[in-house]
Design a protein around this motif. Sequence first.
Motif, PDB file in Angstrom:
ATOM      1  N   TYR A 153       0.610  -1.370   0.108  1.00 38.28           N
ATOM      2  CA  TYR A 153      -0.097  -0.030  -0.109  1.00 38.28           C
ATOM      3  C   TYR A 153       0.820   1.379  -0.019  1.00 38.28           C
ATOM      4  CZ  TYR A 153      -3.140  -3.562   1.267  1.00 38.28           C
ATOM      5  OH  TYR A 153      -4.039  -4.697   1.321  1.00 38.28           O
ATOM      6  N   PRO A 154       1.563   1.520  -1.300  1.00 33.44           N
ATOM      7  CA  PRO A 154       2.564   2.667  -1.083  1.00 33.44           C
ATOM      8  C   PRO A 154       1.687   4.003  -1.078  1.00 33.44           C
ATOM      9  CG  PRO A 154       3.120   1.200  -3.066  1.00 33.44           C
ATOM     10  CD  PRO A 154       1.581   0.823  -2.330  1.00 33.44           C
ATOM     11  N   SER A 155       2.332   4.958  -0.555  1.00 30.62           N
ATOM     12  CA  SER A 155       1.943   6.424  -0.646  1.00 30.62           C
ATOM     13  C   SER A 155       2.602   7.114  -1.698  1.00 30.62           C
ATOM     14  CB  SER A 155       2.080   7.051   0.612  1.00 30.62           C
ATOM     15  OG  SER A 155       3.503   7.244   0.929  1.00 30.62           O
ATOM     16  N   ASP A 156       3.473   8.072  -1.618  1.00 30.39           N
ATOM     17  CA  ASP A 156       3.952   8.589  -2.654  1.00 30.39           C
ATOM     18  C   ASP A 156       5.376   8.029  -3.037  1.00 30.39           C
ATOM     19  OD1 ASP A 156       5.370   9.679  -0.599  1.00 30.39           O
ATOM     20  OD2 ASP A 156       5.540  11.535  -1.327  1.00 30.39           O
ATOM     21  N   THR A 157       5.790   7.142  -2.408  1.00 29.27           N
ATOM     22  CA  THR A 157       7.430   6.601  -2.374  1.00 29.27           C
ATOM     23  C   THR A 157       7.405   5.232  -2.777  1.00 29.27           C
ATOM     24  OG1 THR A 157       8.055   8.413  -0.939  1.00 29.27           O
ATOM     25  CG2 THR A 157       9.411   6.679  -1.228  1.00 29.27           C
ATOM     26  N   LEU A 158       8.290   4.941  -3.583  1.00 30.26           N
ATOM     27  CA  LEU A 158       8.942   3.708  -3.935  1.00 30.26           C
ATOM     28  C   LEU A 158      10.114   3.216  -3.333  1.00 30.26           C
ATOM     29  CD1 LEU A 158       7.790   1.085  -5.718  1.00 30.26           C
ATOM     30  CD2 LEU A 158       9.336   1.662  -7.544  1.00 30.26           C
ATOM     31  N   LEU A 159      10.263   2.398  -2.426  1.00 28.83           N
ATOM     32  CA  LEU A 159      11.682   1.936  -1.687  1.00 28.83           C
ATOM     33  C   LEU A 159      12.086   0.890  -2.609  1.00 28.83           C
ATOM     34  CD1 LEU A 159      10.558   2.619   2.072  1.00 28.83           C
ATOM     35  CD2 LEU A 159      12.091   4.100   0.454  1.00 28.83           C
ATOM     36  N   PRO A 160      13.211   0.679  -2.553  1.00 28.89           N
ATOM     37  CA  PRO A 160      14.120  -0.671  -2.892  1.00 28.89           C
ATOM     38  C   PRO A 160      13.309  -1.972  -2.511  1.00 28.89           C
ATOM     39  CG  PRO A 160      15.688   0.906  -2.388  1.00 28.89           C
ATOM     40  CD  PRO A 160      14.538   1.363  -1.810  1.00 28.89           C
ATOM     41  N   GLY A 161      13.098  -2.923  -3.271  1.00 26.66           N
ATOM     42  CA  GLY A 161      12.368  -4.187  -2.957  1.00 26.66           C
ATOM     43  C   GLY A 161      10.783  -4.179  -2.923  1.00 26.66           C
ATOM     44  N   MET A 162      10.311  -2.726  -3.054  1.00 25.73           N
ATOM     45  CA  MET A 162       8.810  -2.572  -3.249  1.00 25.73           C
ATOM     46  C   MET A 162       8.485  -2.826  -4.590  1.00 25.73           C
ATOM     47  SD  MET A 162       8.126   0.894  -1.051  1.00 25.73           S
ATOM     48  CE  MET A 162       6.181   0.710  -1.395  1.00 25.73           C
ATOM     49  N   THR A 177       0.877   7.728  -5.242  1.00 26.70           N
ATOM     50  CA  THR A 177       0.135   8.727  -5.414  1.00 26.70           C
ATOM     51  C   THR A 177       0.774   9.964  -4.642  1.00 26.70           C
ATOM     52  OG1 THR A 177      -2.045   7.327  -5.685  1.00 26.70           O
ATOM     53  CG2 THR A 177      -2.222   9.826  -5.238  1.00 26.70           C
ATOM     54  N   SER A 178       0.891  11.002  -5.266  1.00 34.81           N
ATOM     55  CA  SER A 178       1.306  12.146  -4.628  1.00 34.81           C
ATOM     56  C   SER A 178       0.464  12.777  -3.515  1.00 34.81           C
ATOM     57  CB  SER A 178       1.636  13.428  -5.741  1.00 34.81           C
ATOM     58  OG  SER A 178       0.175  13.671  -6.042  1.00 34.81           O
ATOM     59  N   TRP A 179       1.220  13.614  -2.403  1.00 33.15           N
ATOM     60  CA  TRP A 179       0.533  14.352  -1.542  1.00 33.15           C
ATOM     61  C   TRP A 179      -0.276  15.351  -2.243  1.00 33.15           C
ATOM     62  CZ3 TRP A 179       3.433  15.297   3.603  1.00 33.15           C
ATOM     63  CH2 TRP A 179       4.076  14.272   3.994  1.00 33.15           C
ATOM     64  N   ASN A 263       6.069  13.716  -6.546  1.00 32.10           N
ATOM     65  CA  ASN A 263       5.934  14.945  -5.736  1.00 32.10           C
ATOM     66  C   ASN A 263       4.583  15.642  -6.023  1.00 32.10           C
ATOM     67  OD1 ASN A 263       6.666  16.829  -7.472  1.00 32.10           O
ATOM     68  ND2 ASN A 263       8.750  16.961  -6.986  1.00 32.10           N
ATOM     69  N   TYR A 264       4.272  16.492  -5.152  1.00 39.01           N
ATOM     70  CA  TYR A 264       2.777  17.137  -5.196  1.00 39.01           C
ATOM     71  C   TYR A 264       2.878  18.076  -6.438  1.00 39.01           C
ATOM     72  CZ  TYR A 264       5.340  21.526  -3.260  1.00 39.01           C
ATOM     73  OH  TYR A 264       5.761  22.613  -3.338  1.00 39.01           O
ATOM     74  N   THR A 265       4.116  18.298  -7.166  1.00 39.47           N
ATOM     75  CA  THR A 265       4.116  19.313  -8.336  1.00 39.47           C
ATOM     76  C   THR A 265       3.723  18.626  -9.561  1.00 39.47           C
ATOM     77  OG1 THR A 265       6.304  19.286  -8.531  1.00 39.47           O
ATOM     78  CG2 THR A 265       5.429  20.810  -7.202  1.00 39.47           C
ATOM     79  N   GLY A 266       3.742  16.939  -9.364  1.00 38.20           N
ATOM     80  CA  GLY A 266       3.639  15.869 -10.676  1.00 38.20           C
ATOM     81  C   GLY A 266       4.875  15.741 -11.177  1.00 38.20           C
TER      82      GLY A 266
END
Length: 820
Positions: A153-162, A177-179, A263-266
């Motif tokens: 259930y990611p938010s705006d960030t993809l980490l290694p291994g996700m 999905t951005s903030w 990020n929130y600017t797209g």
Amino acid sequence: MVLFGKMGWLPAALFSLFLIFSSHFSPSIVGDTLTPARSLTDGQELISVGKKIVLGFFSPIKTNNRYVGIWYKISPSTIVWVVNRRQPISERNGSLSITANGTLIITDHNSKTIWSSGSLGLANPVAQLLDDGNFIVKEANVSGSFAWQSFDYPSDTLLPGMKLGWNLTSGLNRNLTSWISPSDPAPGPYTMAVDLHGDPQMILWEGSDWLWRGGPWNGKIFSGIPDMLRYNIFILAFVMKNDEVFYMYNTTSTSFIVRVTVNYTGVVQRLVWIDDSQMWSIYMSEPKDQCEHMTQCGAYGICNMDDSPICSCLQGFKPRSPTNWNLRDEKDGCARMTELDCRSRTDGFVTIKEVKLPDTSRSTMDRSMGLDECRATCLRNCSCTAYASADVNGTGCIIWTTELTDIRVYSFGGQDLYVRLAAADLGPGSDHSHSRTIAGIVVGFVVGILLFVSVGICTWIKRRRAGAIPFAGHRNNKCKERKDWELPLFDLGTIIAATNNFSIKNKLGEGGFGPVYQGKLGEEQEIAVKRLSKTSAQGIDEFMNEVMLIAKLQHRNLVRLLGCCTQGEERMLVYEYMPNKSLDTFLFDKDKAALLDWQTRYNIIEGIAQGLLYLHRDSRLRIIHRDLKASNILLDEDMNPKISDFGLARIFRGDETTLNTQRVVGTYGYMSPEYAMDGVFSVKSDVFSFGVLVLEIISGKKNRGVSISEHEGNLLAHAWSLLMEGNGLKLVDGSISNSISMVVVLNCLKVGLLCVQEHPKDRPTMSSVVLMLGSKNASLPDPKHPGFFPTRASSEVESSKSKKELDSINKLSVTIVEGR
């Protein structure tokens, strides 16, 4: 009751107060695990075994709302996951717990459930924070199997291994999905995800619209992100199986701290943490230029940032709307010159090399098919428009049966695309089914070219003998006074009609180049015409310089040049019209300044920074502007900034870092000390000018450029003194003081002062500036003393010396600061 009985009422109350205050101001660590018997309250933190990752309650800037999130244990903290994005807690007394069946629950001070992970039906559950940033729920003492994990259930960030992509069995779509904003982590308008239609590809959405396309996976990278080949610290993978389709990356060393974020600017960014500078370094940023936008060149158009204009039609195609294309509006795309002839099977293919493959959402893909079979299959299908290899090793087949869209050329890392054409449109090197037809086409092509050139030469000679070239219209004419630039050419009659014969009512202003007029082509296209004055300090060299540079530059924060006019003695540049004129018309006008609220000013600062970064680093040409100032920042209808006036700009070659000139040009108050005094300029000269602009935007005041002993008249000295005294907010323009964000303003103030430091080596590069502006919670270094002009104020010099006298003394030319 036992506590009160042993300690007495007052000590017990004091002890309770101590617990409350300690939870507010001194977060306590409760290990890396939650159990049904041990929950996490606001003020407490889970920390992973390796001490790299933290989970706890936090508040974004400018809000007291509380969220449960995960962040890297670095300074400044970087939030990489938020649990209750849509359901913040209003007070600092929430709790995260795990129930006896394994359900994660966030509750507020009234024990109301704010968020829940859903029932998992475990017998002996625990929740654990891992070193990779994954927060998992599992059976105690069981490894390798998770009943629930935050990585799903990611938010705006993809980490290694996700995994970024789909579980086709459950229907789970893992996307970013951005903030909404830096103060609101709720899902914003920008989403990056894997699109499963046709050949799966990476897409960035803005709402329901496709903003950017990463393209399909070609076995090594996504077709639309060739820069991924340079990521030697990353291990990339794209998995397509019956039950799941996803993208994932890892690093070659666990010592690297990296993330991919929307990020929130797209903007999609891949960032790496640099310990030495305590900042995030941007490895990738998409979309990075105009060619990245989905609709830039339309159907059958191809985008190339090294060309001017950047859009052209594929071989065998022509613009659907030539008029719009001449005005640099290419979204209508291209149409075939000759319809395909499937029955007689004379169609063939032209190879387009090193490109981003077209949109594959409506393509078909067969990974078992080779390239020759792919070609034959395409020829048998009368609807087939193109084919390509699905893998860079030559295996697999992608076939398009619809219009080809979103194609661009790369200097490296692109793929070959085979576009189907009718026999009449095939040229040398085309893949035709009949070699005899190829030969005929080649001969016809050569004869046609020779005939075209002959006619062109004759026409040119006649026109030259007539004196001036009497252009009949702007369609298909090209500015070709030099072989290294090419633009649509407008005839003088068209410009006269558009500007009402250069009516004084149409005059927008006047600068060092000459007057600028508003005009209108046809019913809709508004333009701004910059006309070289015969008495202008700038001349044909500056005109040629501006045309050559701006024609090759394409960026959302650079003004767009539509064409030029060189008829007779006239030298005019035709730009897109900016309805809000220039920044100085708002910034230094007491009545209009209030229209620039803080958010608008901040957006302008960011936009100028992005435009300069493009000039200094990302464009094909490395450009030093040399005359960055408020009057050269134009504002469109949405108050987006556009850098203009490239007449004084200079190109830096690949191995050059500084240049020296005997003729100093620019505007006092914006010039760096080393340039004004010694004629030495570099990218750091533009950085200095940018810093002055930032301080002017914050304060609404001009920088006068006087000496330090008169610092009240020098904005740089005044701003630096206020910051050192801890009174930086006193610099803020009084008309917007009620709308500011103190944290962001002080961050911008520091950035501005770092840019105007006296020595060039101390000033940051524009890439660092963009990073600092985006990292609003960053701990920035204190700026050193700003640069000053050790002579009289420029205002005094300008009032007491004519330009001729200035030139005779130090070869300094000062451009006029006036509104447009």
